[in-house]
Every structure is written in C-alpha cells, then in structure tokens.
Design a protein around this motif. Structure first.
Motif, short mmCIF file in Angstrom:
data_model
loop_
_atom_site.label_atom_id
_atom_site.label_comp_id
_atom_site.label_asym_id
_atom_site.label_seq_id
_atom_site.Cartn_x
_atom_site.Cartn_y
_atom_site.Cartn_z
N ILE A 46 34.49 32.87 40.07
CA ILE A 46 35.55 32.13 39.40
C ILE A 46 35.13 30.67 39.22
CG2 ILE A 46 37.90 31.22 39.67
CD1 ILE A 46 38.63 33.90 41.00
N ALA A 47 34.57 30.08 40.25
CA ALA A 47 34.12 28.68 40.16
C ALA A 47 33.03 28.52 39.11
CB ALA A 47 33.62 28.19 41.51
N ALA A 48 32.08 29.46 39.05
CA ALA A 48 30.99 29.37 38.07
C ALA A 48 31.53 29.48 36.65
CB ALA A 48 29.96 30.46 38.33
N ALA A 49 32.48 30.38 36.43
CA ALA A 49 33.06 30.53 35.10
C ALA A 49 33.80 29.26 34.68
CB ALA A 49 34.00 31.73 35.06
N LEU A 50 34.54 28.66 35.61
CA LEU A 50 35.26 27.43 35.29
C LEU A 50 34.31 26.29 35.00
CD1 LEU A 50 38.20 27.59 37.86
CD2 LEU A 50 38.27 28.12 35.42
N LYS A 51 33.19 26.21 35.72
CA LYS A 51 32.20 25.16 35.46
C LYS A 51 31.62 25.28 34.06
CE LYS A 51 30.65 24.34 40.17
NZ LYS A 51 29.56 24.52 41.14
N GLU A 52 31.50 26.51 33.57
CA GLU A 52 30.99 26.72 32.21
C GLU A 52 32.05 26.49 31.15
OE1 GLU A 52 29.29 30.62 32.05
OE2 GLU A 52 27.83 30.18 33.63
N GLY A 53 33.28 26.22 31.57
CA GLY A 53 34.36 25.98 30.62
C GLY A 53 35.11 27.23 30.21
N ASP A 54 34.79 28.36 30.84
CA ASP A 54 35.47 29.61 30.53
C ASP A 54 36.77 29.70 31.32
OD1 ASP A 54 33.32 30.33 28.95
OD2 ASP A 54 32.35 31.48 30.54
N GLU A 55 37.66 30.56 30.86
CA GLU A 55 38.85 30.87 31.64
C GLU A 55 38.66 32.22 32.30
OE1 GLU A 55 42.07 33.02 28.70
OE2 GLU A 55 42.14 30.86 28.85
N VAL A 56 39.31 32.42 33.42
CA VAL A 56 39.24 33.69 34.14
C VAL A 56 40.63 34.30 34.08
CG1 VAL A 56 38.75 34.83 36.33
CG2 VAL A 56 37.43 32.83 35.65
N ARG A 57 40.76 35.40 33.36
CA ARG A 57 42.06 36.06 33.15
C ARG A 57 42.09 37.35 33.96
NH1 ARG A 57 45.80 35.32 29.16
NH2 ARG A 57 44.35 33.86 28.18
N LEU A 58 42.98 37.39 34.94
CA LEU A 58 43.16 38.58 35.77
C LEU A 58 44.51 39.18 35.41
CD1 LEU A 58 41.96 37.00 39.13
CD2 LEU A 58 40.63 38.39 37.55
N THR A 59 44.48 40.22 34.60
CA THR A 59 45.70 40.82 34.08
C THR A 59 46.63 41.22 35.22
OG1 THR A 59 44.47 41.64 32.18
CG2 THR A 59 46.61 42.64 32.60
N GLY A 60 47.88 40.81 35.11
CA GLY A 60 48.88 41.10 36.11
C GLY A 60 48.92 40.08 37.24
N PHE A 61 47.89 39.24 37.35
CA PHE A 61 47.85 38.25 38.42
C PHE A 61 48.01 36.85 37.87
CE2 PHE A 61 45.62 35.54 41.53
CZ PHE A 61 46.39 35.81 42.64
N GLY A 62 47.11 36.45 36.96
CA GLY A 62 47.21 35.12 36.39
C GLY A 62 45.93 34.69 35.71
N VAL A 63 45.89 33.43 35.32
CA VAL A 63 44.76 32.87 34.57
C VAL A 63 44.31 31.58 35.24
CG1 VAL A 63 43.98 32.03 32.33
CG2 VAL A 63 45.73 33.79 32.44
N PHE A 64 43.02 31.47 35.49
CA PHE A 64 42.41 30.24 35.97
C PHE A 64 41.80 29.55 34.76
CE2 PHE A 64 42.28 33.03 39.64
CZ PHE A 64 42.68 32.21 40.67
N VAL A 65 42.15 28.28 34.53
CA VAL A 65 41.64 27.52 33.39
C VAL A 65 41.21 26.13 33.85
CG1 VAL A 65 43.04 28.71 31.66
CG2 VAL A 65 43.93 26.68 32.76
N VAL A 66 40.46 25.46 32.99
CA VAL A 66 40.07 24.07 33.25
C VAL A 66 40.91 23.20 32.32
CG1 VAL A 66 38.22 22.39 33.14
CG2 VAL A 66 37.73 24.72 33.87
N ALA A 67 41.61 22.24 32.90
CA ALA A 67 42.41 21.30 32.13
C ALA A 67 41.73 19.94 32.18
CB ALA A 67 43.82 21.20 32.70
#
Length: 90
Positions: free
Chosen positions: A32-53
């Motif tokens: 999750i941290a690596a994806a956010l560092k690359e500017g991607d969002e992590v979408r876990l259906t039914g749980f939530g979305v991690f994004v970079v603001a």
C-alpha cells in the motif's frame, strides 16, 4: 488494536503461524505504501480507498515568536471508507 494485536488476531483467525501472519501484514502495508508513493490509489472493494492528497503550501506564523514562516506543499495519505465498512458500523 495495534499492529501486534492485528497479527495475533490474523494468526488465530486463519490458522497461520504468527511469523507468517506478521509477514502478510507487513507485506500488505509495504505494498500500500509503495503504491501511494507512486501516486496510485489502492481500492479495496467493500473496505475503502487509500489515496494521496496534495496539501497546499502557504504562510503561517510561529506561535512562540510571531515570526512569519513559509509552509511547503506536501502530500498526505488519506483513507475513504467504503459503503460496506460504513454500513457495518451502524
């Protein structure tokens, strides 16, 4: 619940050894941290979305001295809970 509690509960729930559960938890957090560092969002259906603001920079004041300071723009991780997670709490 802290990270060690999470690892213990995962181990109890899945039957994994505690070391394997720790590797799984650490692996998920690292991905999750690596994806956010690359500017991607992590979408876990039914749980939530991690994004970079992006947080805008600006002017601020040092409360002790009153001196004006410049605040740099920065990136912050954000979590938006999914509908299923919200509904499960109510």
């Amino acid at each position: 619940m802290n990270k060690n509690d999470l690892i213990q509960k995962l181990s109890d729930h899945t039957g994994l050894a505690k070391t394997d559960a720790a590797k799984a938890v650490d692996g998920v957090f690292d991905l999750i941290a690596a994806a956010l560092k690359e500017g991607d969002e992590v979408r876990l259906t039914g749980f939530g979305v991690f994004v970079v603001a992006t947080r805008a920079g600006g002017k601020g004041r040092n409360p002790q001295t009153g001196e004006e300071i410049t605040i740099k723009p920065s990136k912050q991780p954000r979590f938006r809970p999914g509908k299923q997670l919200k509904d499960s709490l109510n």
